[in-house]
Design a protein around this motif. Structure first.
Motif, PDB file in Angstrom:
ATOM      1  N   THR A 370       0.831  -1.208   0.000  1.00 39.22           N
ATOM      2  CA  THR A 370       0.000   0.000   0.000  1.00 39.22           C
ATOM      3  C   THR A 370       0.866   1.259   0.000  1.00 39.22           C
ATOM      4  OG1 THR A 370      -1.644  -1.240   1.281  1.00 39.22           O
ATOM      5  CG2 THR A 370      -1.947   1.128   1.139  1.00 39.22           C
ATOM      6  N   ILE A 371       1.964   1.238   0.743  1.00 36.21           N
ATOM      7  CA  ILE A 371       2.895   2.370   0.735  1.00 36.21           C
ATOM      8  C   ILE A 371       3.471   2.572  -0.665  1.00 36.21           C
ATOM      9  CG2 ILE A 371       5.191   3.104   1.533  1.00 36.21           C
ATOM     10  CD1 ILE A 371       3.132   3.666   3.621  1.00 36.21           C
ATOM     11  N   ASP A 372       3.789   1.470  -1.351  1.00 33.37           N
ATOM     12  CA  ASP A 372       4.327   1.560  -2.708  1.00 33.37           C
ATOM     13  C   ASP A 372       3.310   2.181  -3.662  1.00 33.37           C
ATOM     14  OD1 ASP A 372       6.762   0.537  -4.331  1.00 33.37           O
ATOM     15  OD2 ASP A 372       5.048  -0.107  -5.545  1.00 33.37           O
ATOM     16  N   GLU A 373       2.059   1.775  -3.540  1.00 32.73           N
ATOM     17  CA  GLU A 373       1.006   2.342  -4.383  1.00 32.73           C
ATOM     18  C   GLU A 373       0.777   3.817  -4.053  1.00 32.73           C
ATOM     19  OE1 GLU A 373      -2.006   2.515  -7.303  1.00 32.73           O
ATOM     20  OE2 GLU A 373      -0.316   1.152  -6.955  1.00 32.73           O
ATOM     21  N   LEU A 374       0.904   4.155  -2.772  1.00 31.35           N
ATOM     22  CA  LEU A 374       0.759   5.560  -2.370  1.00 31.35           C
ATOM     23  C   LEU A 374       1.876   6.406  -2.992  1.00 31.35           C
ATOM     24  CD1 LEU A 374      -1.002   7.421  -0.592  1.00 31.35           C
ATOM     25  CD2 LEU A 374       0.560   6.939   1.301  1.00 31.35           C
TER      26      LEU A 374
END
Length: 746
Positions: A370-374
């Motif tokens: 999720t951090i990567d997508e953010l």
């Protein structure tokens, strides 16, 4: 005499390695004793219901079959339901083999054939005539009825705290943020599958005395279990386990072959070996399937504003098995608004069981993906987003970390990997017909310490022996403890014997959770310090007055001698000290207990930064992890060789978790369908390529006397998300279900 070279920090090869690779090391099922009998377990073929009839007559008619134990004829027992009967038991009522006719899960042990040979026992087990009354069952975690309702909340335990309380106003902050990501993740069931099968050899000594060779991660835990369950005196139960052929958490709790072996030995007054075959390794404990939902947001500068993480895990009907899944994001990222939720669904399965980095490797995949997508949505480099939100404080508890060199992990790992060569645009990097992707992720794992005791004996020949009940599950415990002990008295490794894996030796907890070096190592260090003090006390009273006017702080211990640090001519040998002690070995023990008041002021964790390159065949969707770098900050590294092996093992398992490994359950049958190593896929040599490990220097004066944090789990937690993030960079597809199969990318 050359100055002593510290053994701590040296890449010493495993002291028992030669025994293992030559087949000399004996495991739990390798002990041949006179008159040994063999047991084979009968497992339920239904998922839920009752046994109506159990006809064992055909099996018992075979020459060489001594007995078939079922719920109808098992001996009476002093059933013990308290938590301390098993150090790793979750809240609830533990499963009891052969207790009654009720079937609680598919594959439940319902009988034991005991015969003169293993082959005969196994054949006899096929001759049972069993009639069941089946009942409706539910094994589907992802059914809408479970995900729609509010499942129960698990209980906290000493090593498994509940999620932190909500902070700020998550919904308001999330909705107001310009960059938002929402995602759902699913992790399937996994089974531990260590190479060594589960086995217990119970040697019947007579008069209620037993010597038990058990596959276990805690000799004293197995001893406690047997003594309590069977109403025996603790001193009459000895559990020995010097070698363990892999466990990964599967041997933290006493498994049912231990119970059945002891039960049969006591009843028949004979020695009994019970070994589970490979498909039976799927009938107890597993990493639970878990559904996760995340909602993270950030402002246009990349500052994370809100974090919401919900996890729904599986547990049995009889125990509340919990994991720490959702706590990690707020330990890493200081968002002002958070909402962390963890819930359980009770199903007709056996209780899940801790499996390497339990909860952590599950939760970190969802968090770091999720951090990567953010970062992608915010058009910020994933590494830069993490550095922008870097903190030295565990904001979830408002405590500083005892030490944290994660920033240096990011920088050193990125440089070694070549992260600056990454093109952030998905599908932009190629190598022939392969799409190339770079991904990264953060890893975190708690650094705990438990109480433990160690005994030290200095013998007449100046050799040091250290005793502890701790096991060595293949991590290098024997070697590392020998190194710690050697440094305490300035001895070479060959002059130190570390005796372990025996419940008759001083107390050690189960080996797991990356806390063994910090726990038992601290006890070894403490007893070593006590031995120095004792030896100097004896030496100071010796004739000749060599140490007149000197204090302990004025002397050094090297090469089997005690001498004045500034005047090496004033010295005595260990042998001379023993002679002055009426030729009696110097023997003492020490209990090491962590300083709760000191430690509660800090959060303690190991950290890692993982960088991965993948190749994805554009037409076939086949994924290959071509190289990976893991940079680790885990305090003082006692042995960089064995520690590196631990990290590499975790990285390989991370590849397996992301791309290979799953237990497939047919919820119509309530049964695992691939209970073998031909269909339960794990990596082979051809799957593993260039892996590198960096240990970042990290000094920690708080965490324990050694400054260690443990490396068993930190190597795996960051690998799956780094791989999935690399796959996204390569293909533009975000796959949130593990393991990822090629068809998901077609």
């Amino acid at each position: 005499m050359e100055p002593y070279k510290s053994q701590i920090g040296q890449p010493v090869s495993r002291l028992e390695g030669h025994l293992k690779v030559t087949g000399t090391a004996r495991y739990a099922g390798d002990y041949s004793v006179p008159g040994l009998l063999y047991g084979y377990v009968i497992n339920s073929t239904i998922t839920k219901g009752k046994i109506i009839s159990f006809d064992t007559s055909r099996a018992k008619a075979l020459p060489g079959v001594l007995e078939v134990f079922t719920h109808e004829n098992r001996p009476s027992l002093a059933w013990f339901d308290l938590q301390y009967a098993d150090m790793d038991a979750p809240p609830g009522s533990p499963f009891r083999p052969l207790q009654d006719a009720d079937i609680l899960y598919n594959g439940q042990p319902i009988g034991l054939v005991v015969a003169e040979t293993f082959e005969l026992a196994r054949y006899a087990a096929t001759l049972m005539d069993i009639e069941y009354e089946e009942e409706a069952f539910d094994t589907d975690l992802r059914s809408q009825q479970h995900l729609a309702r509010s499942p129960k909340i698990g209980m906290a335990t000493m090593l498994k705290p509940l999620p932190p309380k909500p902070k700020g106003n998550f919904e308001k902050a999330f909705n107001a943020s310009p960059n938002q990501v929402s995602a759902e993740f699913f992790h399937g069931t996994e089974h531990h599958n260590p190479l060594e099968l589960f086995a217990t050899t119970t040697v019947y000594e007579g008069k209620g005395k037993l010597t038990i060779y058990d596959k276990t991660q805690g000799t004293i835990n197995s001893q406690m279990y047997v003594a309590n369950i069977f109403g025996l005196k603790f001193k009459n139960v000895r559990v020995i386990s010097p070698y363990v052929g892999g466990a990964f958490g599967s041997a933290l709790r006493p498994q049912y072959q231990l119970f059945l072996s002891v039960m049969a030995a006591l009843k028949l007054e004979r020695s009994v070996l019970v070994t589970l075959d490979r498909h039976q390794m799927f009938t107890f404990g597993h990493r639970p399937p878990t559904v996760q939902r995340t909602r993270f947001s950030a402002d246009n500068n990349g500052i994370i504003t809100a974090l919401n993480h919900l996890a729904i895990g599986e547990t049995s009907r009889f125990e509340d098995y919990t994991e720490v899944v959702v706590n990690w994001s707020h330990m890493l990222y200081p968002a002002a608004n958070t909402l962390m939720q963890y819930k359980l669904v009770e199903l007709d399965v056996y209780s899940p069981l801790d499996m390497r980095a339990p909860g952590g490797v599950t939760g970190m995949h969802a968090i770091e993906s999720t951090i990567d997508e953010l970062a992608h949505k915010s058009k910020i480099d994933p590494l830069q987003l993490r550095l922008t939100n870097y903190t030295e404080i565990d904001v979830s508890l408002n405590r500083p970390y005892s030490s944290k060199e994660l920033r240096e992990c990011y920088l050193q790992g990125a440089e070694k990997f070549g992260w600056d060569k990454r093109n952030p645009e998905p599908r932009s990097m190629r190598r022939g017909n392969k799409l190339v992707g770079y991904g990264m992720a953060t890893g975190i794992w708690e650094a705990n310490q438990l109480p433990a005791k160690a005994e030290a004996i200095l013998t007449g020949d100046g050799k040091l022996k250290i005793n502890s009940a701790v096991t060595d599950i293949g991590t290098g415990t024997l070697t590392v403890m020998t190194q710690i002990a050697a440094d305490e008295l300035g001895l070479p490794v060959e002059d130190v014997e570390f005796a372990y894996g025996d419940s008759k030796k001083p107390f050690a907890p189960i080996q797991g959770g990356s806390f063994t070096v910090s726990t038992v190592g601290s006890a070894v260090k403490a007893v070593g310090a006590a031995m120095r003090k004792k030896l100097f006390s004896i030496a100071k009273k010796m004739k000749g007055g060599v140490f007149d006017g000197a204090d302990l702080k004025d002397v050094s211990f090297e090469g089997g001698r005690v001498f004045i640090t500034n005047d090496r001519s004033r010295s005595v040998s260990f042998q001379e000290i023993i002679a002055a002690n009426d030729n009696k070995p110097v023997k003492l023990s020490k209990f090491s207990v962590p300083s709760i008041l000191k430690l509660k002021k800090y959060s303690r964790a190991a950290h890692s930064a993982v960088f991965v390159e993948v190749e994805v065949d554009e037409e076939l969707g086949v994924i290959n992890v071509t190289r990976a770098v893991t940079a680790v900050a885990a305090g003082k590294i006692i042995n960089p060789k064995t520690a590196r092996s631990q990290i590499l093992g975790g990285m390989i398992w991370g590849i397996s978790k992301a791309l290979r490994e799953e237990t497939i359950q047919d919820d119509g049958l309530g049964k695992y369908m691939n209970q073998n190593l031909s269909e339960y896929h794990i990596p082979v040599h051809a799957d593993i390529h260039e892996l590198d490990v960096i240990f970042v220097d990290e000094k920690d004066t708080v965490v324990n006397e050694l400054g260690t944090k443990g490396v068993g789990e930190i190597g795996i937690v960051g690998m799956p998300p780094a791989i999935t993030n690399a796959i996204f960079n390569a293909t533009g597809k975000r796959i949130n279900q593990l393991p990822i199969h090629f068809d998901m990318l077609l």
